[in-house]
Scaffold this active site. Sequence first.
Site, PDB file in Angstrom:
ATOM      1  N   ALA A 239       0.818  -1.211   0.000  1.00  0.00           N
ATOM      2  CA  ALA A 239       0.000   0.000   0.000  1.00  0.00           C
ATOM      3  C   ALA A 239       0.855   1.265   0.000  1.00  0.00           C
ATOM      4  CB  ALA A 239      -0.935  -0.019   1.211  1.00  0.00           C
ATOM      5  N   HIS A 240       0.167   2.402  -0.041  1.00  0.00           N
ATOM      6  CA  HIS A 240       0.864   3.689  -0.169  1.00  0.00           C
ATOM      7  C   HIS A 240       1.734   4.003   1.055  1.00  0.00           C
ATOM      8  CE1 HIS A 240      -3.045   5.817   1.454  1.00  0.00           C
ATOM      9  NE2 HIS A 240      -2.534   4.980   2.321  1.00  0.00           N
ATOM     10  N   ASN A 241       2.886   4.589   0.763  1.00  0.00           N
ATOM     11  CA  ASN A 241       3.834   5.061   1.774  1.00  0.00           C
ATOM     12  C   ASN A 241       4.454   3.943   2.617  1.00  0.00           C
ATOM     13  OD1 ASN A 241       1.848   7.673   1.514  1.00  0.00           O
ATOM     14  ND2 ASN A 241       3.998   8.242   1.892  1.00  0.00           N
TER      15      ASN A 241
END
Length: 334
Positions: A239-241
């Site tokens: 997922a993001h980051n």
Amino acid sequence: MDITPNLLASLTGGKVEGDGDIKIIGFGKIEEAGPGYVTFIANPKYTHYLASTEASAVIVNEDFEYEGEIRPTLIRVKDAYSALAELLTAFEASKPQPSGIESPVFIAPGVEIPDGAYIGAFSYIGEGVKLGKGVKIYPQVYLGKGCEIGDGSTLRAGVKVYEGCRIGSRCILHSGVVVGADGFGFAPKGEIYEKIPQIGNVIIEDDVEIGANTCIDRATFGHTVIGRGTKLDNLVQIAHNVEIGENNVFAAQTGIAGSTKIGHSNRVGGQCGFAGHIHVGDENEFGAQSGIPNNVGNRNRLIGYPAIDARQFAKNQVYLRRLQDFFNKQNNKK
């Protein structure tokens, strides 16, 4: 050049027992390999196949012992599995490699195609893309605006890399990989969810391999990072980051929620789930289907949902199997 057990031993630092001049024509599984093939034994449970294998040579560990008659030539090495990996790598490198630009492709004006590169048919190379020496872009690959692909990296058919993402040198991305799709960011607004623009990117460092249909989301802002030497199996979701350190391995169907940070040299079994915004240290082992809801330190062996110490998990399973007997005894006392 003829391939023989003597040659294979010289390439792996091994010693030959038996006929070292047999011609080797390929590699095979010990239970299926025929004459002219080389195989290996790294797991003791395959030792019994020595009595029936038709292989001409078998790679084994230095301390390998077998009481029965051994027909094939043995190649004793320090680590049979590592030696096999070395030989297969050399074998693959000896094969003819694709090169040149097939047709049709789209290459944006100003994009330089370095010597030794391969661009497969129906690929799209966007504006400002930078390609390293010897890159291999197989058919139907999409490289968005401003992407960077390092020296010697391979993108198999159908890989999609969104704008602004960076891939290091000697990486392998298998078919269906998507790098840089929007992170799952939505803000509740009354009865609806309003999309949060994802304006960051993905950075994949050197020597990373990513399995088929794995997805790595771009950061909301900043970077999603996959560290040097890390290996992701098929169908993994990042997922993001998320920030993943160096030399980790993740088996298939693992999912890592947003903003989680994972250290170095962790080994993760299939179908593990990591909660978001947690920190995981170094050199941990996670059994298959583990759920990790909280921070984890270093050098732990965890399994279960939620994940607990593997030894405690094993004890708990014993207790669970005995529960029915326990209740039966209690009911008999009444």
